[in-house]
Each structure stands twice: as structure tokens, then as C-alpha cells.
Motif scaffolding. Structure first.
Motif, mmCIF file in Angstrom:
data_model
loop_
_atom_site.group_PDB
_atom_site.id
_atom_site.type_symbol
_atom_site.label_atom_id
_atom_site.label_comp_id
_atom_site.label_asym_id
_atom_site.label_seq_id
_atom_site.Cartn_x
_atom_site.Cartn_y
_atom_site.Cartn_z
ATOM 1 N N GLY A 206 0.792 -1.220 0.000
ATOM 2 C CA GLY A 206 0.000 0.000 0.000
ATOM 3 C C GLY A 206 0.827 1.273 0.000
ATOM 4 O O GLY A 206 0.269 2.371 0.090
ATOM 5 N N VAL A 207 2.155 1.162 -0.105
ATOM 6 C CA VAL A 207 2.998 2.362 -0.186
ATOM 7 C C VAL A 207 2.822 3.026 -1.549
ATOM 8 O O VAL A 207 2.612 4.233 -1.645
ATOM 9 N N ALA A 208 2.912 2.250 -2.613
ATOM 10 C CA ALA A 208 2.721 2.783 -3.966
ATOM 11 C C ALA A 208 1.275 2.611 -4.390
ATOM 12 O O ALA A 208 0.625 1.619 -4.040
ATOM 13 N N ASP A 209 0.772 3.594 -5.123
ATOM 14 C CA ASP A 209 -0.603 3.536 -5.618
ATOM 15 C C ASP A 209 -0.689 2.987 -7.038
ATOM 16 O O ASP A 209 -1.607 2.234 -7.366
ATOM 17 N N VAL A 210 0.262 3.384 -7.889
ATOM 18 C CA VAL A 210 0.267 2.962 -9.297
ATOM 19 C C VAL A 210 1.706 2.761 -9.746
ATOM 20 O O VAL A 210 2.595 3.546 -9.394
ATOM 21 N N ILE A 211 1.926 1.714 -10.543
ATOM 22 C CA ILE A 211 3.200 1.539 -11.238
ATOM 23 C C ILE A 211 2.907 1.544 -12.740
ATOM 24 O O ILE A 211 2.041 0.805 -13.213
ATOM 25 N N ILE A 212 3.618 2.397 -13.461
ATOM 26 C CA ILE A 212 3.488 2.459 -14.919
ATOM 27 C C ILE A 212 4.580 1.560 -15.490
ATOM 28 O O ILE A 212 5.772 1.794 -15.274
ATOM 29 N N ASN A 213 4.158 0.528 -16.178
ATOM 30 C CA ASN A 213 5.098 -0.525 -16.570
ATOM 31 C C ASN A 213 5.265 -0.608 -18.079
ATOM 32 O O ASN A 213 4.403 -0.192 -18.842
ATOM 33 N N GLN A 214 6.428 -1.114 -18.493
ATOM 34 C CA GLN A 214 6.646 -1.513 -19.891
ATOM 35 C C GLN A 214 7.119 -2.960 -19.855
ATOM 36 O O GLN A 214 7.925 -3.329 -19.002
ATOM 37 N N ASN A 215 6.596 -3.770 -20.739
ATOM 38 C CA ASN A 215 6.866 -5.202 -20.715
ATOM 39 C C ASN A 215 8.303 -5.488 -21.165
ATOM 40 O O ASN A 215 8.635 -5.346 -22.338
ATOM 41 N N ALA A 216 9.136 -5.878 -20.199
ATOM 42 C CA ALA A 216 10.564 -6.070 -20.488
ATOM 43 C C ALA A 216 10.787 -7.173 -21.524
ATOM 44 O O ALA A 216 11.652 -7.056 -22.397
ATOM 45 N N GLY A 217 9.990 -8.238 -21.426
ATOM 46 C CA GLY A 217 10.129 -9.329 -22.388
ATOM 47 C C GLY A 217 9.827 -8.876 -23.805
ATOM 48 O O GLY A 217 10.550 -9.230 -24.749
ATOM 49 N N HIS A 218 8.773 -8.072 -23.959
ATOM 50 C CA HIS A 218 8.426 -7.546 -25.284
ATOM 51 C C HIS A 218 9.546 -6.653 -25.812
ATOM 52 O O HIS A 218 9.902 -6.705 -26.999
ATOM 53 N N ILE A 219 10.131 -5.833 -24.921
ATOM 54 C CA ILE A 219 11.205 -4.933 -25.338
ATOM 55 C C ILE A 219 12.412 -5.719 -25.849
ATOM 56 O O ILE A 219 12.986 -5.399 -26.896
ATOM 57 N N VAL A 220 12.792 -6.764 -25.118
ATOM 58 C CA VAL A 220 13.957 -7.570 -25.521
ATOM 59 C C VAL A 220 13.680 -8.277 -26.844
ATOM 60 O O VAL A 220 14.530 -8.274 -27.755
ATOM 61 N N SER A 239 3.596 -2.117 -36.117
ATOM 62 C CA SER A 239 2.633 -2.341 -35.031
ATOM 63 C C SER A 239 3.142 -3.386 -34.040
ATOM 64 O O SER A 239 2.858 -3.326 -32.842
ATOM 65 N N GLN A 240 3.904 -4.352 -34.543
ATOM 66 C CA GLN A 240 4.427 -5.425 -33.685
ATOM 67 C C GLN A 240 5.484 -4.893 -32.718
ATOM 68 O O GLN A 240 5.681 -5.438 -31.634
ATOM 69 N N GLU A 241 6.152 -3.802 -33.123
ATOM 70 C CA GLU A 241 7.260 -3.279 -32.314
ATOM 71 C C GLU A 241 6.844 -2.131 -31.406
ATOM 72 O O GLU A 241 7.679 -1.542 -30.727
ATOM 73 N N LYS A 242 5.570 -1.794 -31.377
ATOM 74 C CA LYS A 242 5.109 -0.711 -30.487
ATOM 75 C C LYS A 242 4.987 -1.245 -29.058
ATOM 76 O O LYS A 242 4.273 -2.202 -28.802
ATOM 77 N N ILE A 243 5.704 -0.618 -28.130
ATOM 78 C CA ILE A 243 5.690 -1.053 -26.737
ATOM 79 C C ILE A 243 4.592 -0.288 -25.998
ATOM 80 O O ILE A 243 4.587 0.935 -25.973
ATOM 81 N N ARG A 244 3.666 -1.017 -25.397
ATOM 82 C CA ARG A 244 2.520 -0.393 -24.732
ATOM 83 C C ARG A 244 2.869 0.082 -23.318
ATOM 84 O O ARG A 244 3.690 -0.522 -22.636
#
Length: 254
Positions: A206-220, A239-244
């Protein structure tokens, strides 16, 4: 290294913020005859010059997670960091609600392009949409959780009415330490980036409220595909290389 279609990937770790180690790593890579390089480092003149030397040797180069837009790199693989900063600001403003006050902003280093872009995006939305909230000057943790805790504690001591902390880089461990020690988890909105063991623990506690993430596996995987396409001279499927950008709460932790 990891194997993929007619290729081999090797991973080279270099101490963050150590320019001598980085220069030595690039020198080794120059001698090794590699075909492609994915690089994640701060945006410095030395990094730009080393990328130029790799390109002069015909090496395909992509910037990974943090961009090198003023270099000769071929491609950037990562989220849109301006959009990520703007997303953090909307979430911060909504979570803080009607309260007025200051937002502390802590980064690893302002030499990193992803940190700079997130801060710009954050400030844009704060100014446009949340005039009752004041984003304080950036403090730097230098990838050191002890230093991060110290600069965050000092920021809280020096500024009244801090209602939120935006942890722009990998400083959640230091931020969590200060918030725990001062019993501020219920008083502050804390938003961070990247789902690590420390940020996951911060969400769960409960210390953090939100984490904004990028999928490391997709990036690699994307970096490998982009480099291979560059080496083979074939087109990418954009479109396949766009990281959400992913928004992770305690309630939807993977």
C-alpha cells in the motif's frame, strides 16, 4: 547468450554511471565484430560518439528503454516516455483529488533521456490540468537506494504540504523506506515506473498507488527482431514493435 533464428545474443552488464566501464565495454564490442547492438545508457557526448563509431563499422544500433535521439542509432525500442509522464500526471492529479500541495519528483539522473521526457510530460499535464498541485524541482537518486532515501527525506523536510511523490526511475526502494519510516503511506500518493521486486512490494504493502510498466520481455524480443531486420535489410512490422504503456495497481498485479 540467448539464441534466436540464425543469431546469438550476448548480454553485457556495465555499472550505471561509470563512464570508464562504458568506454571499455564499447572498445571490447568494437573488437568483437558484432553485427548489431542494443544499448541502454545515459545520453552523454561519449555515448553519442561511441554509437557513431559503431555505425561507421556498419553495426546496427538500437537504443533500448532510454533513447539516444541525437545519435546515429537506427531505432528506439521502448515506450513513449513523454506519454508515460503525461499518464503519471493524470493519475497523480486524479488520485490526489481536491487537495492542494506539492509533488516531489525523484529520478535516477537527468542525463537519461527517458527521465527527462517523463518529467517534461508530467509537467505539461500538471500545468494544464492541475494548477493546485506544484511539481517540485527534480531530486536525483543516482541509482543508489540510500542516496534516494536521503534526497527524498530532505525534500520532505524542506517542503510543506507534499501530497504526492512521482518516482520517475528505479528509486522505489529508497522512496518506500522513507514513507515507511515516517508513516506516510496513507497521506501520500506515490506513482512509480517499472514492475520490479521493490515496486511490486510497494504496491502490495500500500505504499505505492500505481506503477506504470513496460513489458521487459516484449522490449527484448522487439530489440532482437529490429536488429535482425536491420542486419538482413528487411522491413519491420511497425505495429508489432510498439511497446505499450501498462498501468498496474495492487488489484491487477500480474
Amino acid at each position: 547468450g540467448l539464441r534466436f533464428d540464425r543469431g546469438e545474443i550476448q548480454v553485457l552488464h556495465v555499472a550505471a554511471g561509470d563512464p570508464v566501464a562504458l568506454r571499455n565495454a564499447f572498445a571490447r564490442l568494437e573488437r568483437s565484430g558484432i553485427d548489431g547492438l542494443a544499448v541502454m545508457t545515459n545520453e552523454t557526448p561519449m555515448a553519442r560518439d561511441m554509437i557513431a563509431r559503431m555505425k561507421a563499422r556498419g553495426v546496427a544500433v538500437v537504443a533500448l528503454i532510454t533513447d539516444q535521439p541525437n545519435s546515429e542509432r537506427d531505432h528506439f525500442v521502448g515506450i513513449d516516455n513523454l506519454a508515460a509522464g503525461r499518464t503519471a500526471a493524470v493519475l497523480m492529479g486524479r488520485f490526489v483529488g481536491p487537495r492542494k500541495g506539492n509533488i516531489a519528483v525523484v529520478v535516477n539522473t537527468m542525463q537519461a533521456r527517458d527521465m527527462v521526457e517523463r518529467r517534461i510530460g508530467f509537467d505539461q499535464v500538471m500545468a494544464q490540468r492541475f494548477p493546485d498541485l506544484n511539481a517540485l524541482p527534480t531530486v536525483e537518486g543516482r541509482d543508489d537506494h540510500t542516496l534516494t532515501a536521503r534526497v527524498v527525506a530532505k525534500c520532505l523536510d524542506n517542503n510543506d504540504d507534499v501530497v504526492g511523490i512521482y518516482c520517475v526511475g528505479a528509486g522505489m526502494r529508497g522512496v518506500s523506506q522513507v514513507v515507511h519510516e515516517r508513516g506516510l503511506a496513507d497521506d501520500l500518493v506515490i506513482i512509480g515506473h517499472d514492475l520490479t521486486s521493490h515496486s511490486r512490494a510497494a504496491l502490495e504493502s500500500g505504499v505505492a498507488d500505481v506503477i506504470i510498466n513496460q513489458n521487459a520481455g516484449h522490449i527484448v524480443r522487439s530489440a532482437a527482431r529490429v536488429l535482425k531486420a536491420q542486419c538482413d535489410g528487411v522491413d519491420l512490422i511497425a505495429s508489432q514493435e510498439k511497446i505499450r504503456i501498462e498501468i498496474v495497481l495492487r488489484e491487477n498485479l500480474p
